[in-house]
Scaffold this active site. Structure first.
Site, short mmCIF file in Angstrom:
data_model
loop_
_atom_site.label_atom_id
_atom_site.label_comp_id
_atom_site.label_asym_id
_atom_site.label_seq_id
_atom_site.Cartn_x
_atom_site.Cartn_y
_atom_site.Cartn_z
N GLU A 121 43.85 40.04 40.83
CA GLU A 121 43.27 38.92 40.08
C GLU A 121 41.75 38.89 40.19
O GLU A 121 41.13 37.85 39.97
CB GLU A 121 43.86 37.59 40.57
CG GLU A 121 43.54 37.23 42.01
CD GLU A 121 44.52 37.79 43.02
OE1 GLU A 121 44.59 37.23 44.14
OE2 GLU A 121 45.23 38.77 42.71
N ASP A 154 37.23 35.71 40.96
CA ASP A 154 38.55 35.78 41.57
C ASP A 154 39.34 34.53 41.19
O ASP A 154 38.86 33.40 41.33
CB ASP A 154 38.44 35.88 43.09
CG ASP A 154 39.79 36.15 43.75
OD1 ASP A 154 40.12 37.31 43.96
OD2 ASP A 154 40.50 35.16 44.03
#
Length: 400
Positions: free
Chosen positions: A305, A262
């Protein structure tokens, strides 16, 4: 025999013209990447009617046009066909080789029609040169890159048949005692050559169009499995690839790890620089991850993301080492927005394959580990071993 060669030539001209017009009408329905090959094929089919009409008028127009020009144009059409196939299959076009038969056919026709008249030598030489063009096309189809599809084989067979017929014609005309007195004399060999010329272009064109459609469908399938922004596997493709990798690992008793990666503080990049800059940041991040993975490792975008890495044949120590390698590579990436350096950082959670796991359960554990990495200050890796160790509370986590 019942075959009339002039009628067959007329049929060849009409069929070739219809195929060329039909393909021209649908040309722009194909992607730009295929249009060059299709234009070359259309040009090939469009020249054949001219060649056949000139040839069919022998006796009514000068032999310079009926013999030399007609056969040179026919040879040019087959050279264009060969270039089309080589362009489509990604083979080096080698234009000098592809177009070499054209002037040689013209020279042979002129030489053996006007200088040293010989119907036998004219037939043998021209048949051999045109057969060479067909063999070039077949070689490109059978040796070109990509999967060997039935449409490729259909096109190759429809070009291989006339090549072999012309080779047989070369041998037959070279060995027979009497030469043809007229190009319109009906013999079994003449019937085979002109019958083939009338109908095999239809099969070859259908095969080539099928090749184009197969590639178009293949590209659509590929795009459906890729994330449009980053070009890596999307969630659908990731689910399928991970399921296969998990099945293999379980079947052979091997380890497997999943990393949930992440991007840290990604929302701040979007808020400060805009979503275009955020997209560029994700692309830079993916390029770094790809460069840091082993052959056989799987990378996909989960959404936003978040990215997933599947590491076949990996235990806890190997997975942690791989995750640290990815984290360090991302941290070392030089990324700028509007000439301003913007640091890229990631938090990574690790999950190891356990009994009865699927990707969903492994991602759930990796997400818990990644959440701990966020709470631990980000830009770090957390795996099963770190999860087992007590950690002090550090308060709530901000987004990203």
């Amino acid at each position: 025999m019942g075959l009339d060669i002039r009628s067959t030539i007329t049929i060849s001209a009409v069929v070739s013209l219809m195929m060329a017009l039909s393909l021209s009408f649908t040309l722009h329905d194909y992607p730009a990447s295929q249009r060059r090959s299709l234009r070359l094929w259309i040009a090939s089919m469009g020249l054949q009617p001219l060649a056949w009409v000139l040839y069919g008028l022998r006796g009514q127009i000068p032999d310079m046009y009926a013999m030399v020009v007609s056969n040179a144009v026919l040879s040019l059409s087959y050279a264009l066909q060969s270039q089309s196939v080589r362009s489509f299959t990604g083979r080096a076009e080698r234009l000098a080789l592809v177009y070499a038969p054209v002037p040689l056919v013209a020279a042979a026709e002129y030489l053996f029609t006007f200088v040293y008249p010989s119907a036998r030598m004219r037939l043998v030489t021209v048949s051999m040169l045109i057969a060479f063009s067909f063999f070039l096309s077949v070689a490109a189809l059978l040796r070109g890159g990509g999967p060997r599809r039935r449409s490729n084989l259909l096109t190759a067979i429809s070009l291989l048949i006339p090549a072999f017929v012309l080779v047989i014609r070369t041998i037959y005309e070279g060995l027979r005692h009497d030469a043809l007195t007229s190009p319109f004399t009906v013999t079994p060999m003449q019937a085979a050559v002109f019958g083939m010329a009338a109908f095999l272009p239809i099969v070859a064109t259908l095969g080539f169009v099928s090749m184009c459609n197969d590639r178009l469908n293949q590209e659509l399938v590929r795009q459906a499995m890729l994330d449009p922004l980053t070009g890596i596997s999307n969630r659908r493709a990731l689910d399928e690839s991970a399921a296969d990798a998990i099945a293999v690992a379980r079947r052979h008793g091997r380890g497997l790890a999943v990393l949930l990666v992440d991007a840290d503080h990604f929302k701040q990049i979007n808020d400060r620089y805009g979503h275009g800059a955020g997209d560029a940041a994700l692309q830079a991040l993916v390029a770094t991850l790809q460069a840091s993975l082993r052959p056989g490792d799987l990378l996909g975008r989960l959404g936003g993301e978040e990215f997933v890495v599947v590491l076949p044949e990996s235990d806890e120590a190997g997975a942690f080492h791989a995750a640290e390698r990815l984290r360090n590579a991302v941290a070392a990436t030089e990324f700028t927005i509007q000439r301003e350096p913007v640091p890229l950082r990631v938090s990574v959670g690790i999950s190891l394959l356990e009994a009865d796991d699927d990707l969903v359960t492994m991602l759930r554990r990796a997400d818990s580990a990644m959440y701990v990495a966020k709470r631990s200050g980000r830009n770090c890796v957390v795996g099963p071993r770190q999860l087992r160790q007590p950690r002090p509370a550090t308060g709530d986590v901000a987004a990203g």
